[in-house]
Design an enzyme around this catalytic site. Structure first.
Site, PDB file in Angstrom:
ATOM      1  N   GLU A   1      75.165  -2.642  48.857  1.00 23.14           N
ATOM      2  CA  GLU A   1      74.451  -1.432  49.316  1.00 23.14           C
ATOM      3  C   GLU A   1      74.461  -0.363  48.219  1.00 23.14           C
ATOM      4  OE1 GLU A   1      75.308  -1.807  54.113  1.00 23.14           O
ATOM      5  OE2 GLU A   1      76.688  -0.662  52.897  1.00 23.14           O
TER       6      GLU A   1
ATOM      7  N   ASP B   1      69.058   2.782  54.835  1.00 22.57           N
ATOM      8  CA  ASP B   1      70.342   2.205  55.236  1.00 22.57           C
ATOM      9  C   ASP B   1      71.038   3.103  56.257  1.00 22.57           C
ATOM     10  OD1 ASP B   1      72.508   0.518  55.364  1.00 22.57           O
ATOM     11  OD2 ASP B   1      73.140   0.781  53.281  1.00 22.57           O
TER      12      ASP B   1
ATOM     13  N   LYS C   1      77.436   9.804  64.238  1.00 16.13           N
ATOM     14  CA  LYS C   1      77.913   9.566  62.866  1.00 16.13           C
ATOM     15  C   LYS C   1      78.004  10.858  62.041  1.00 16.13           C
ATOM     16  CE  LYS C   1      77.414   4.949  63.343  1.00 16.13           C
ATOM     17  NZ  LYS C   1      76.452   4.163  62.653  1.00 16.13           N
TER      18      LYS C   1
ATOM     19  N   ASP D   1      78.468   4.906  58.366  1.00 17.45           N
ATOM     20  CA  ASP D   1      79.528   5.050  59.372  1.00 17.45           C
ATOM     21  C   ASP D   1      79.841   6.524  59.607  1.00 17.45           C
ATOM     22  OD1 ASP D   1      80.067   2.202  59.769  1.00 17.45           O
ATOM     23  OD2 ASP D   1      80.535   2.302  57.635  1.00 17.45           O
TER      24      ASP D   1
ATOM     25  N   SER E   1      73.737  -2.706  62.224  1.00 18.83           N
ATOM     26  CA  SER E   1      72.947  -2.799  63.454  1.00 18.83           C
ATOM     27  C   SER E   1      71.770  -1.822  63.466  1.00 18.83           C
ATOM     28  CB  SER E   1      73.840  -2.576  64.681  1.00 18.83           C
ATOM     29  OG  SER E   1      74.486  -1.327  64.595  1.00 18.83           O
ATOM     30  N   THR E   2      71.918  -0.642  62.858  1.00 23.28           N
ATOM     31  CA  THR E   2      70.789   0.301  62.794  1.00 23.28           C
ATOM     32  C   THR E   2      69.700  -0.283  61.900  1.00 23.28           C
ATOM     33  OG1 THR E   2      72.478   2.025  62.932  1.00 23.28           O
ATOM     34  CG2 THR E   2      70.220   2.752  62.491  1.00 23.28           C
TER      35      THR E   2
HETATM   36  C1  5RP Z   1      77.463  -1.847  56.386  1.00 22.02           C
HETATM   37  C2  5RP Z   1      77.237  -0.394  56.525  1.00 22.02           C
HETATM   38  C3  5RP Z   1      76.490   0.062  57.722  1.00 22.02           C
HETATM   39  O1  5RP Z   1      75.403   0.834  57.306  1.00 22.02           O
HETATM   40  C4  5RP Z   1      77.406   0.916  58.554  1.00 22.02           C
HETATM   41  O2  5RP Z   1      78.565   0.168  58.868  1.00 22.02           O
HETATM   42  C5  5RP Z   1      76.712   1.369  59.849  1.00 22.02           C
HETATM   43  O3  5RP Z   1      76.496   0.256  60.657  1.00 22.02           O
HETATM   44  P1  5RP Z   1      75.779   0.336  62.063  1.00 22.02           P
HETATM   45  O4  5RP Z   1      74.354   0.685  61.805  1.00 22.02           O
HETATM   46  O5  5RP Z   1      75.955  -1.041  62.632  1.00 22.02           O
HETATM   47  O6  5RP Z   1      76.470   1.386  62.891  1.00 22.02           O
HETATM   48  O7  5RP Z   1      77.629   0.406  55.713  1.00 22.02           O
HETATM   49  O8  5RP Z   1      78.226  -2.136  55.252  1.00 22.02           O
END
Ligand code: 5RP
Length: 232
Positions: free
Chosen positions: A113, A91, A131, A94, A40-41
């Protein structure tokens, strides 16, 4: 927490994610191919990239979902095999620890990724402040496995002291299941990443410590803090 509080918290977190995502544009060089993560980010980052598509017309994507979003934003998606090196990879994560080791894969795109991160000269990680953690492991560690090895790998992960759950109803873009491992205190991320990687049947684990970001952009109440390397 009631529904209204939940919605307000999500809206606030989305504002922070968007702020980190937009700041990442400062690390890009116009005309160079951009590596694009997932989640989502990153969706906010793709929106921002779309507004600058004349400067950044080409990208390499780390998931089918990001590919779809990039195309909708008018950005050409290249196959990684078409190019030698990606200038900058952006990227989310979590979890991020103070040494910039990450847990990734909450969205299930960890394998691609990790490949795109490895092919990139500079890795910029974009997160909201929730995070940033002292030690990795509060977020369950995702491990992508070849289907026939699921129980074998699951038993080995349990021996590390984790509680293992198969991600229900989920198959990665590569056609594999994911095991989510909770209860691990990851004090030596490089060692654990390497250990799990060596087990037959493991495709990728979600620790990004061997190839970690050079820069982390953390959005909080007082703006976006840039940690690590400035733009080269
Ligand atoms: C996907 C990932 C994402 O970068 C991670 O889950 C963070 O996601 P979000 O930006 O939705 O919090 O590793 O595989």
């Amino acid at each position: 927490m009631d529904a209204a509080e939940k919605a307000a918290r999500k809206a606030h977190q989305d504002e922070l994610k968007q702020a980190a995502a937009e700041k990442a544009l400062d690390w890009l060089t116009p005309g160079k191919v951009v590596g694009v993560g997932s989640g989502s980010t990153v969706a906010f980052f793709i929106e921002a990239l779309g507004r600058r598509r004349k400067d950044f017309p080409q990208a390499v994507s780390s998931s089918l979902r990001s590919t779809e979003l990039l195309r909708e934003a008018g950005i050409e998606v290249l196959d990684l095999n078409q190019i030698d090196e990606i200038d900058c990879y952006v990227d989310g994560a979590d979890e991020v620890d103070p040494g910039f080791a990450l847990i990734k894969g909450g969205g299930g795109a960890l394998t691609r990724e990790k490949i795109v991160a490895q092919a990139s000269r500079h890795f910029v990680c974009i997160v909201d402040e929730s995070k940033y953690v002292p030690v990795l492991g509060q977020f369950p560690l995702p491990v992508e496995v070849v289907p026939m090895a699921m129980h074998l790998v699951g038993r080995q992960l349990e021996k590390l002291g984790g509680t293992v759950r198969e991600r229900a109803g989920y198959i990665t873009d590569n056609g594999n299941p994911i095991l989510d491992v909770s209860g691990l205190q990851i004090s030596d991320p490089v060692a654990l990443e390497e250990t799990i990687n060596q087990w037959p049947g493991v495709v990728t684990n979600g620790i990004f410590a061997r190839r970690r970001p050079e820069t982390v952009l953390i959005a909080g109440m007082h703006g976006v803090q840039a940690l690590g390397k400035d733009k080269a």
